[in-house]
Design a protein around this motif. Structure first.
Motif, PDB file in Angstrom:
ATOM      1  N   THR A   7      -3.323 -30.641  -2.283  1.00  0.00           N
ATOM      2  CA  THR A   7      -3.149 -30.841  -3.716  1.00  0.00           C
ATOM      3  C   THR A   7      -1.716 -31.259  -4.008  1.00  0.00           C
ATOM      4  O   THR A   7      -0.796 -30.951  -3.233  1.00  0.00           O
ATOM      5  CB  THR A   7      -3.498 -29.559  -4.496  1.00  0.00           C
ATOM      6  N   LYS A   8      -1.544 -31.966  -5.113  1.00  0.00           N
ATOM      7  CA  LYS A   8      -0.232 -32.468  -5.488  1.00  0.00           C
ATOM      8  C   LYS A   8       0.149 -31.950  -6.870  1.00  0.00           C
ATOM      9  O   LYS A   8      -0.695 -31.416  -7.597  1.00  0.00           O
ATOM     10  CB  LYS A   8      -0.220 -34.003  -5.505  1.00  0.00           C
ATOM     11  N   ARG A   9       1.411 -32.145  -7.225  1.00  0.00           N
ATOM     12  CA  ARG A   9       1.850 -31.808  -8.563  1.00  0.00           C
ATOM     13  C   ARG A   9       1.243 -32.807  -9.545  1.00  0.00           C
ATOM     14  O   ARG A   9       1.057 -33.975  -9.238  1.00  0.00           O
ATOM     15  CB  ARG A   9       3.378 -31.836  -8.651  1.00  0.00           C
ATOM     16  N   ASN A  10       0.929 -32.326 -10.727  1.00  0.00           N
ATOM     17  CA  ASN A  10       0.338 -33.179 -11.748  1.00  0.00           C
ATOM     18  C   ASN A  10       1.303 -34.310 -12.114  1.00  0.00           C
ATOM     19  O   ASN A  10       2.510 -34.093 -12.205  1.00  0.00           O
ATOM     20  CB  ASN A  10       0.027 -32.335 -12.986  1.00  0.00           C
ATOM     21  N   PRO A  11       0.796 -35.540 -12.332  1.00  0.00           N
ATOM     22  CA  PRO A  11       1.680 -36.661 -12.699  1.00  0.00           C
ATOM     23  C   PRO A  11       2.510 -36.422 -13.948  1.00  0.00           C
ATOM     24  O   PRO A  11       3.473 -37.150 -14.192  1.00  0.00           O
ATOM     25  CB  PRO A  11       0.697 -37.820 -12.907  1.00  0.00           C
ATOM     26  N   ILE A  12       2.161 -35.388 -14.714  1.00  0.00           N
ATOM     27  CA  ILE A  12       2.948 -35.090 -15.912  1.00  0.00           C
ATOM     28  C   ILE A  12       4.397 -34.775 -15.555  1.00  0.00           C
ATOM     29  O   ILE A  12       5.304 -34.974 -16.367  1.00  0.00           O
ATOM     30  CB  ILE A  12       2.319 -33.909 -16.694  1.00  0.00           C
ATOM     31  N   VAL A  13       4.644 -34.299 -14.312  1.00  0.00           N
ATOM     32  CA  VAL A  13       6.020 -33.996 -13.914  1.00  0.00           C
ATOM     33  C   VAL A  13       6.849 -35.274 -13.851  1.00  0.00           C
ATOM     34  O   VAL A  13       8.064 -35.245 -14.093  1.00  0.00           O
ATOM     35  CB  VAL A  13       6.060 -33.251 -12.558  1.00  0.00           C
ATOM     36  N   LEU A  14       6.220 -36.392 -13.506  1.00  0.00           N
ATOM     37  CA  LEU A  14       6.927 -37.672 -13.504  1.00  0.00           C
ATOM     38  C   LEU A  14       7.342 -38.063 -14.921  1.00  0.00           C
ATOM     39  O   LEU A  14       8.467 -38.510 -15.157  1.00  0.00           O
ATOM     40  CB  LEU A  14       6.041 -38.768 -12.916  1.00  0.00           C
ATOM     41  N   ILE A  15       6.431 -37.896 -15.856  1.00  0.00           N
ATOM     42  CA  ILE A  15       6.738 -38.232 -17.247  1.00  0.00           C
ATOM     43  C   ILE A  15       7.872 -37.353 -17.762  1.00  0.00           C
ATOM     44  O   ILE A  15       8.791 -37.840 -18.429  1.00  0.00           O
ATOM     45  CB  ILE A  15       5.475 -38.077 -18.114  1.00  0.00           C
ATOM     46  N   ARG A  16       7.805 -36.062 -17.436  1.00  0.00           N
ATOM     47  CA  ARG A  16       8.883 -35.159 -17.859  1.00  0.00           C
ATOM     48  C   ARG A  16      10.216 -35.597 -17.295  1.00  0.00           C
ATOM     49  O   ARG A  16      11.244 -35.572 -17.971  1.00  0.00           O
ATOM     50  CB  ARG A  16       8.565 -33.722 -17.402  1.00  0.00           C
TER      51      ARG A  16
END
Length: 330
Positions: A7-16
């Motif tokens: 599993t990976k970190r949610n792409p929302i971390v990129l947006i943040r």
């Protein structure tokens, strides 16, 4: 079930991260407007000052710098992953230099899930693992943490694992303590419309399986075990497919039985006679399961090929014998 889940970190971390970079860049640009004289003096010392003016150099430099930061952030997210295996969880990260950290997990591990308001809305959160012997780890900002938690629990307790049921074998059997057939989940063939009492009947059977020794509910076959399929059930949903069917099943299950027991249930879909059939498998619960119907709660068990509601005087005795480690209602 697969023996390895990544599993990976949610792409929302990129947006943040990108939003943070933009805020910092704006702040830095605003602050630098008060230092224009000093910036020019510093630039004059660089060898490139003889080729380009400060103004001509500034904008390409900032654009390239922002591009490199963006690429690095994406690669950092892309190469970061958590690997869940029976007995261990590992964290891999790093772009130029790869690093890996691994901790053991067992039944003594303390595992908690947390999510903020945005995380609950976008279905991501943190899974914290704490071992008595040390070696703690947080799976940060992972997508659908509850699903990952259920996977970890299944690895810790092999009895929670599901295997694809043999539909041919099930259809050769008569209904019994661990098997029941249903023509549909919510479509009433007598009235040709949705009948929510049918949903309650299926949930009653599932609750009885959970409180007894587990079992299978086959949905989409008639009394003679001829395939009817799920097409009429599908037509009652916003999307006419098995994903929508499973989502609706889960919503009804969560409301009537409880999401804390959802990991005890597995839905599989099979093509039988040109029709799609659903097999609901339930694993025996280690805790009492109560069926909520309106403002009332009922306790069902399997008695032969029927689901029977116990009286209050019978429930306490059943708790003592069936749920020895956890008497009473949880």
């Amino acid at each position: 079930m697969e023996e390895t889940v990544i599993t990976k970190r949610n792409p929302i971390v990129l947006i943040r991260f990108f939003v943070l970079i933009e805020v910092l860049a704006f702040g830095l640009y605003f602050f630098s407007t008060f230092l224009d004289e000093y910036k020019q003096l510093i630039y004059d010392f660089l060898p490139i000052s003889g080729l380009l003016s400060y103004t001509a150099f500034k904008f390409p430099f900032l654009s390239i710098l922002q591009f490199l930061i963006t690429v690095y952030a994406f690669l950092r997210w892309y190469y970061e992953a958590y690997t869940v295996k029976p007995g261990s969880i590992s964290h891999q990260r790093g772009v130029l230099i790869r690093r890996m950290r691994k901790i053991p997990i067992d039944k003594s591990s303390e595992i908690t899930v947390s999510a903020g308001l945005l995380g609950k809305l976008l279905q991501y959160g943190n899974i914290r693992i704490k071992n008595e012997s040390g070696g703690n780890m947080t799976l940060a900002d992972v997508s659908r943490p509850q699903n990952i938690l259920e996977t970890i629990k299944e690895y810790l307790d092999p009895s929670l694992r599901f295997f694809k049921p043999n539909l041919d074998r099930l259809l050769k059997e008569a209904e019994h303590e661990r098997l029941e057939f249903k023509s549909s989940f919510r479509f009433d063939y007598k009235t040709s419309q949705v009948n929510r009492n049918l949903e309650k009947t299926v949930m009653k059977t599932v609750a009885a399986f959970l409180n007894s020794n587990g079992g299978h509910v086959v949905i989409g076959v008639d009394d003679k075990k001829n395939p009817i399929g799920l097409v009429n059930d599908y037509k009652t949903l916003s999307r006419e497919n098995k994903d929508a069917f499973e989502n609706h099943f889960t919503n009804i299950f969560n409301n009537m039985i409880g999401p804390e027991f959802r990991h005890k249930i597995n839905l599989s879909f099979h093509n039988f006679g040109g029709n799609e059939v659903c097999v609901v498998e339930a694993i025996a619960s280690e805790r009492p399961v109560y069926l909520k119907n309106d403002d009332n709660e009922f306790f069902y068990i399997r008695t032969g090929n029927a689901s029977t509601a116990l009286k209050l005087s019978e429930i306490e005795e059943y708790h003592r014998t069936r749920f020895k480690s956890q008497p009473g209602k949880n």
